[in-house]
Design a protein around this motif. Structure first.
Motif, PDB file in Angstrom:
ATOM      1  N   SER A 214       3.549  -6.950   1.144  1.00 18.67           N
ATOM      2  CA  SER A 214       4.189  -8.099   1.779  1.00 18.67           C
ATOM      3  C   SER A 214       5.304  -7.643   2.709  1.00 18.67           C
ATOM      4  N   HIS A 215       5.489  -8.413   3.803  1.00 16.81           N
ATOM      5  CA  HIS A 215       6.650  -8.241   4.676  1.00 16.81           C
ATOM      6  C   HIS A 215       7.777  -9.185   4.254  1.00 16.81           C
ATOM      7  N   ASP A 216       7.531 -10.004   3.224  1.00 11.14           N
ATOM      8  CA  ASP A 216       8.537 -10.966   2.757  1.00 11.14           C
ATOM      9  C   ASP A 216       9.499 -10.258   1.807  1.00 11.14           C
ATOM     10  N   ARG A 217      10.629  -9.814   2.349  1.00 13.73           N
ATOM     11  CA  ARG A 217      11.578  -9.025   1.563  1.00 13.73           C
ATOM     12  C   ARG A 217      12.242  -9.858   0.473  1.00 13.73           C
ATOM     13  N   TYR A 218      12.402 -11.135   0.705  1.00 17.86           N
ATOM     14  CA  TYR A 218      12.973 -12.037  -0.301  1.00 17.86           C
ATOM     15  C   TYR A 218      12.049 -12.100  -1.518  1.00 17.86           C
ATOM     16  N   LEU A 219      10.741 -12.216  -1.267  1.00 17.32           N
ATOM     17  CA  LEU A 219       9.747 -12.211  -2.340  1.00 17.32           C
ATOM     18  C   LEU A 219       9.785 -10.892  -3.098  1.00 17.32           C
ATOM     19  N   LEU A 220       9.810  -9.775  -2.378  1.00 20.50           N
ATOM     20  CA  LEU A 220       9.839  -8.458  -3.020  1.00 20.50           C
ATOM     21  C   LEU A 220      11.099  -8.287  -3.862  1.00 20.50           C
ATOM     22  N   ASP A 221      12.194  -8.861  -3.399  1.00 19.07           N
ATOM     23  CA  ASP A 221      13.435  -8.793  -4.170  1.00 19.07           C
ATOM     24  C   ASP A 221      13.320  -9.555  -5.483  1.00 19.07           C
ATOM     25  N   ARG A 222      12.651 -10.696  -5.423  1.00 18.52           N
ATOM     26  CA  ARG A 222      12.645 -11.585  -6.583  1.00 18.52           C
ATOM     27  C   ARG A 222      11.624 -11.213  -7.641  1.00 18.52           C
ATOM     28  N   VAL A 223      10.440 -10.706  -7.242  1.00 21.69           N
ATOM     29  CA  VAL A 223       9.360 -10.559  -8.221  1.00 21.69           C
ATOM     30  C   VAL A 223       8.970  -9.117  -8.510  1.00 21.69           C
ATOM     31  N   CYS A 224       9.513  -8.137  -7.791  1.00 19.51           N
ATOM     32  CA  CYS A 224       9.098  -6.743  -7.996  1.00 19.51           C
ATOM     33  C   CYS A 224      10.158  -5.950  -8.750  1.00 19.51           C
ATOM     34  N   GLU A 225       9.685  -5.098  -9.639  1.00 22.53           N
ATOM     35  CA  GLU A 225      10.578  -4.229 -10.409  1.00 22.53           C
ATOM     36  C   GLU A 225      10.363  -2.761 -10.055  1.00 22.53           C
ATOM     37  N   ARG A 226       9.462  -2.522  -9.120  1.00 24.24           N
ATOM     38  CA  ARG A 226       9.186  -1.169  -8.641  1.00 24.24           C
ATOM     39  C   ARG A 226       8.639  -1.273  -7.222  1.00 24.24           C
ATOM     40  N   ILE A 227       9.079  -0.379  -6.360  1.00 24.38           N
ATOM     41  CA  ILE A 227       8.601  -0.352  -4.983  1.00 24.38           C
ATOM     42  C   ILE A 227       7.934   1.002  -4.731  1.00 24.38           C
ATOM     43  N   ILE A 228       6.719   0.965  -4.171  1.00 30.37           N
ATOM     44  CA  ILE A 228       6.038   2.184  -3.743  1.00 30.37           C
ATOM     45  C   ILE A 228       5.989   2.169  -2.223  1.00 30.37           C
ATOM     46  N   GLU A 229       6.613   3.164  -1.603  1.00 31.82           N
ATOM     47  CA  GLU A 229       6.643   3.265  -0.147  1.00 31.82           C
ATOM     48  C   GLU A 229       5.530   4.208   0.312  1.00 31.82           C
ATOM     49  N   VAL A 230       4.726   3.740   1.267  1.00 35.98           N
ATOM     50  CA  VAL A 230       3.679   4.568   1.859  1.00 35.98           C
ATOM     51  C   VAL A 230       4.155   5.002   3.237  1.00 35.98           C
ATOM     52  N   GLU A 231       4.326   6.307   3.409  1.00 37.96           N
ATOM     53  CA  GLU A 231       4.825   6.845   4.677  1.00 37.96           C
ATOM     54  C   GLU A 231       4.214   8.227   4.892  1.00 37.96           C
ATOM     55  N   GLY A 232       3.733   8.454   6.092  1.00 34.85           N
ATOM     56  CA  GLY A 232       3.151   9.753   6.410  1.00 34.85           C
ATOM     57  C   GLY A 232       1.946  10.101   5.564  1.00 34.85           C
ATOM     58  N   GLY A 233       1.229   9.078   5.083  1.00 36.09           N
ATOM     59  CA  GLY A 233       0.027   9.313   4.295  1.00 36.09           C
ATOM     60  C   GLY A 233       0.279   9.622   2.838  1.00 36.09           C
ATOM     61  N   ARG A 234       1.553   9.530   2.399  1.00 30.22           N
ATOM     62  CA  ARG A 234       1.890   9.807   1.005  1.00 30.22           C
ATOM     63  C   ARG A 234       2.694   8.656   0.411  1.00 30.22           C
ATOM     64  N   ALA A 235       2.825   8.665  -0.913  1.00 32.44           N
ATOM     65  CA  ALA A 235       3.496   7.564  -1.604  1.00 32.44           C
ATOM     66  C   ALA A 235       4.717   8.078  -2.350  1.00 32.44           C
ATOM     67  N   THR A 236       5.794   7.292  -2.287  1.00 31.69           N
ATOM     68  CA  THR A 236       7.020   7.599  -3.025  1.00 31.69           C
ATOM     69  C   THR A 236       7.411   6.372  -3.829  1.00 31.69           C
ATOM     70  N   SER A 237       7.715   6.570  -5.105  1.00 38.48           N
ATOM     71  CA  SER A 237       8.005   5.451  -6.004  1.00 38.48           C
ATOM     72  C   SER A 237       9.511   5.296  -6.211  1.00 38.48           C
ATOM     73  N   TYR A 238       9.968   4.035  -6.254  1.00 34.37           N
ATOM     74  CA  TYR A 238      11.381   3.702  -6.481  1.00 34.37           C
ATOM     75  C   TYR A 238      11.463   2.624  -7.558  1.00 34.37           C
ATOM     76  N   THR A 239      12.390   2.773  -8.469  1.00 34.27           N
ATOM     77  CA  THR A 239      12.603   1.766  -9.500  1.00 34.27           C
ATOM     78  C   THR A 239      13.531   0.679  -8.964  1.00 34.27           C
TER      79      THR A 239
END
Length: 631
Positions: A214-239
């Motif tokens: 989603s591009h809806d950052r408000y939604l991601l703030d409210r319902v997600c407890e972990r973010i996985i960023e996809v950049e340069g063909g790889r994934a990085t996880s953030y709590t």
């Protein structure tokens, strides 16, 4: 473990999208998948669902896992109704129900094997009850209403639905099917604000795992407890949610940058030692250090972020102090009013956010402001020296036959050179031969950037924007927000992007879809908190509050004030929320991320303010409950 991707590579037409990507999602996790357009997010979903296979690497799924993926384009049986499609999510319960009806019919006719029929009926009845058979119809109807399908639409055949309605109905069916993991690709694309808020509450209470693109950052703030960023063909996880991801990402990048620089200094010193001593008395030490360097695990340099677009607004002509005045304005078509009695004053430099459900009159309101529609009643009065630039949601001001550079020339002075236009377009990521692409061949995001380029080049001092972030990825949205935040002119914007509204607007004009409009001084979050407080008030107290607020909303001069007996608490809540916002903005700055001590101090301050706000909310609720009890 629900599913795992291990060292996955995937290319299309020779262009590698995923380059050794690895990630894992476990039961119950609530994950947001973020990254630029084209980073490979949807490809990951297709790999998980088995619609694609990796060129190399491994995709592992838990045995018997039930995946539910929201498709971008959904189709139904053409003669099926909206209600029937929603109920079809409970296919097994419907099958049991049909068998039970058949058994009832046989019992009524006096079946020869009545005892066996009774046993089978009892077995089915217990299973039907255990699996929610008596509630499934009510659940389906609640989800339909939550996603904007009123009862009057339930009998509509799906063949008569618009593309947006079909996507919403597909989402409804998916949510009702309750899979082990939901894969939601831009689930808010065709939802208005009320439906998005309903979806957020649904996901907050969803018992199983989900992954959301989603591009809806408000939604991601409210319902997600972990973010996985996809950049340069790889994934990085953030709590944490989206806001915490932004802070943590900057902190990680700064730590990596320092570690890289220190390692490079160490490598340079070591290589210099080897160069000076490889043939001298310390040749043994030099050879040892050379072997050590060969074994050294190198730290990667921080990958510089790709440009998001430079939406910096050009110098504008100064308008008068009072830019827009509305007096008892009514809007609509052919004497059918969509909204009445709109009053507000918008001054130079202020920003008005327009919100409300689809069809409530937002675009009609803007067209009335622009003179494209005549008011049904009342007055629209623009101030002196006003120059208006309009960004249409449908991007219908773009000529698909033109090349990109010729489209910009439509708003450029005759003296503008091709070099000047190319340079300006480069700020919007149109470089090299991109400027010679036909507008009709551009992607949605590219068309959105071109429309913004035209608007900004025009040097207008009032910007009227209809969903300007719809076609932009998150980095591009942030670049646009930064530019609008520094814009000295006046902004009127229709948007469902609540994060964007919080960053940009100073006033809210809320259409309720029933002909009523509320004017509120503040951003979206402040308005939403005020509405929540209003709903919590006893009915009589709310009526008295509404009577006091009406003239203030009408003149647009002051914020609507809640009940007097809680006004002191609410004033402190407002003050603390402003402090919280200021601290969050300070934490998000790049220079703050470079200062660990400062960042730690701000985090502690943020936590203290949050704790104080919790106490204030509890105090406020206690007083309201007491008043309600007395009433």
């Amino acid at each position: 473990m629900l599913f795992r991707l291990t060292d996955v590579r995937k290319a299309y037409g020779g262009q590698e999208v995923l380059r050794g990507l690895s990630l894992q999602v476990n039961a119950g996790e609530r994950v947001g998948l973020v990254g630029r357009n084209g980073a490979g997010k949807t490809t990951i979903f297709r790999l998980i669902a088995g619609d694609e296979v990796p060129d190399s690497g491994e995709v592992t799924r838990a045995r018997n896992i039930r995946l539910g993926m929201l498709a971008q384009h959904v189709e139904f049986e053409p003669d099926a109704t909206v209600h029937e499609v929603a109920l079809s999510a409970f296919g097994e319960l419907q099958r049991i129900e049909r068998e039970m009806r058949a058994l009832e019919h046989r019992m009524a006719e006096g079946a020869d094997d009545l005892e066996r029929v009774l046993d089978r009926y009892s077995e089915l009845q217990h299973r039907f009850e255990r699996e929610g058979g008596f509630e499934y119809a009510a659940r389906a109807e609640a989800v339909l209403e939550g996603l904007g399908f009123g009862r009057e639409t339930w009998s509509l055949e799906t063949a008569k639905l618009s593309g947006g309605q079909k996507n919403r109905l597909g989402l409804a069916r998916l949510l009702l099917s309750s899979p082990d993991v939901l894969l939601l690709d831009e689930p808010t694309n065709h939802l208005d604000t009320a439906a998005v808020e309903w979806l957020e509450e649904f996901l907050e209470n969803y018992p199983s795992a989900y992954v959301i693109i989603s591009h809806d950052r408000y939604l991601l703030d409210r319902v997600c407890e972990r973010i996985i960023e996809v950049e340069g063909g790889r994934a990085t996880s953030y709590t944490g949610n989206y806001t915490r991801y932004i802070i943590e990402r900057e902190a990680r990048r700064e730590a990596q940058r320092r570690a890289y620089e220190q390692q490079q200094e160490f490598i340079a010193r070591t290589e210099e030692f080897i160069r000076r001593n490889i043939a001298g008395q310390k040749t043994k030490q030099a050879k040892s250090r050379r072997k050590m360097l060969e074994r050294l695990e190198r730290i990667e340099a921080v990958r510089e972020e790709r440009a998001s677009g430079d939406f910096s607004l050009r110098e504008i002509v100064r308008a008068g102090t009072q830019v827009l005045t509305l007096e008892d304005l009514s809007i609509g078509y052919d004497e059918r009013a969509l909204a009445c009695g709109i009053n507000l004053l918008l001054r130079r430099g202020e920003s008005l956010g327009i919100i409300g459900p689809n069809g409530s009159g937002k675009t009609t309101f803007v067209k009335t402001l622009l003179g494209k529609l005549a008011p049904l009643a009342g007055e629209v009065r623009w101030g002196t020296n006003v120059r208006i630039g309009y960004y249409a949601q449908q991007l219908d001001d773009l000529d698909p036959r033109n090349e990109v550079i010729m489209e910009l020339r439509r708003v450029a002075p005759s003296t503008a050179t091709a070099g000047e236009l190319r340079s300006f377009l480069a700020r919007f990521l149109f470089t090299g031969d991109d400027v010679y692409k036909r507008v009709g061949d551009l992607s949605g995001g590219e068309r959105g950037r071109l429309a913004l380029a035209k608007l900004i080049y025009s040097r207008d001092n009032v910007l009227v924007l209809d969903e300007p972030t719809n076609h932009l990825d998150i980095p591009s949205r942030e670049a646009l927000e930064a530019a609008l935040d520094e814009y000295p002119g006046t902004i009127i914007v229709i948007s469902h992007d609540r994060y964007f509204l919080d960053r940009i607007v100073t006033q809210i004009l809320a259409f309720d879809g029933q002909g009523q409009v509320e004017h509120f001084l503040g951003n979206y979050t402040e308005y939403h908190a005020w509405k929540k407080a209003q709903k919590a008030m006893p009915v009589e107290e709310r009526k008295r509050s509404d009577k006091r607020e009406h003239p203030r909303r009408k003149g647009g001069e002051r914020r609507a004030e809640p009940a007097r007996d809680v006004s002191a608490i609410e004033a402190e809540i407002e003050e603390q929320e402003a402090c919280l916002k200021a601290v969050a903005e300070e934490m998000a700055k790049a220079e703050t991320a470079c200062d660990p001590l400062r960042l730690r101090s701000l985090r502690e301050e943020y936590q203290r303010i949050e704790e104080r706000l919790c106490k204030l909310y509890e105090e406020w609720e206690a007083i309201v409950a007491k008043v309600e009890g007395v009433a």
